[in-house]
Design an enzyme around this catalytic site. Sequence first.
Site, PDB file in Angstrom:
ATOM      1  CG  HIS A  84     -26.218 -10.059  11.126  1.00 18.75           C
ATOM      2  ND1 HIS A  84     -27.758  -9.304   9.964  1.00 18.75           N
ATOM      3  CD2 HIS A  84     -25.421 -11.004  10.729  1.00 18.75           C
ATOM      4  CE1 HIS A  84     -26.582 -10.539   9.345  1.00 18.75           C
ATOM      5  NE2 HIS A  84     -26.029 -11.389   9.146  1.00 18.75           N
ATOM      6  CG  ASP A 163     -26.521  -8.021   0.661  1.00 13.34           C
ATOM      7  OD1 ASP A 163     -25.342  -8.374   0.610  1.00 13.34           O
ATOM      8  OD2 ASP A 163     -26.940  -8.437   1.083  1.00 13.34           O
ATOM      9  NE  ARG A 170     -21.239 -13.002  -2.130  1.00 13.26           N
ATOM     10  CZ  ARG A 170     -21.187 -12.401  -0.772  1.00 13.26           C
ATOM     11  NH1 ARG A 170     -21.783 -12.178  -0.417  1.00 13.26           N
ATOM     12  NH2 ARG A 170     -20.936 -13.535   0.674  1.00 13.26           N
ATOM     13  CB  SER A 185     -22.612  -9.357   2.323  1.00 15.39           C
ATOM     14  OG  SER A 185     -24.357 -10.071   1.967  1.00 15.39           O
ATOM     15  CE  LYS A 189     -27.244  -8.717   4.545  1.00 13.57           C
ATOM     16  NZ  LYS A 189     -26.993  -9.903   4.214  1.00 13.57           N
TER      17      LYS A 189
END
Length: 436
Positions: A84, A163, A170, A185, A189
């Site tokens: 990621h 999320d 946010r 967050s 995931k």
Amino acid sequence: MKYRMYDLIEKKKHGGELTEDEIRSMITDYTAGQLPDYQMAALLMAIWFKGMTDRETTWLTLAMAQSGEQLNLKMVKGIKLDKHSTGGVGDKTSMILGPVLAALKVPTAKMSGRGLGFTGGTVDKLESIPGFRSDLTQDQFLQVLEDVGFVDVAQTAELAPADKLLYSLRDVTATVDCIPLIASSIMSKKLAAGADRIVLDVKCGSGAFMQDPEKARALAAQMIRIGRLAGRETVAVISDMNQPLGTAVGNIIEVEEALEVLSGGGEERLHRLIIDLAVEMLQLSDQARATREEAAAAVEQVLTDGSAKDRFYRFVEACGGDTRFLDHPVRTCAYEQPVYPEQEGYLYSCNTAEVGLTSVMLGAGRNKKGDPIDYSAGIRILAGLGERVSPEKPIAVLYSNHWEVMPAARERLLNAYTISEEKPEVPPVIHEILRH
Ligand code: URA
């Protein structure tokens, strides 16, 4: 709700620690639409000011990960990996790493996002390939993973829905840039997507959420701790985003650049980052080589012998994409505008977020959620930091189908760079690798 939200906001406002039960109850109710946004927004702002303890951040992550479906990847043999990136400009690494690892017999299962603000998104880039579908069902996701050896499609609405809701809130309440909130967050995931081990590419610099190395390190360390507490080994590579990564910023042109790397070429810094990220992933897998040098040689091999590229073609085909297009990924942009610097000197610094926003102006990204994307728009970067430039030679080429945006885009791009007679210290593409 078992607890009064008012009491939780009051507690956090004074720097208190929320309990696991309080966090879980709040996330369950918010996901079910039983908590108003204004109370959640107040709590997020209190968190922004007072922070969260490690325990709170982990409880928040787990509650969000468990707020929807969780993928079970057990039917695919071997240790499954996920990687990621925290988001950058010109970051096409995901399109390259999945195929590379698949060619090395390491399955990677990944769900990616769309462009956000100045950052690009892998899903948008892949969807610039005609026919490509990134909205796979869970069964299709698993089938592609099994058949091709990797999968990278859009995150489904069922995965970590808490999320998704919190992130949108946010985004409009100025609470995105908060380490415990970003860490929970991202990791929620990753945990819900089911991979056994995770490699994080934490971007650092003028085109990243974390602008300075200290903050990037703190975010990386926090995510590694969450991974460990959740039983998923996690490694973080802190990489440089003080200039765009590679030479393309856009969608089709980034696919084209990814194909160049998958054919054994590509710009030096991008190539370096790919090798280092792929080595980290390989060494975390059950195909680890005896040394990092051997791992790097194995990665180079699949990039030059065509086997990684072949996996990319198979993946695109499995997702309905036209592989003939990959042979000639043509740009059909109506206008091209070279950008010439106004003075001579060294390219000294780059406001990379501004480069990303210039590509959005050209049509390559969205100004608001749901806007269409012009896949052929973007920027070709022709000079990197530390290079000598002069008014005779362009530093970039802009592509757009809207001539009227060109003057402002040109100006924005020029203003994103500074030119100096002093030669800058150019940060290396990898700042640091955190393994514990
Ligand atoms: N990416 C995410 O998924 N979440 C954040 O909070 C920031 C970047």
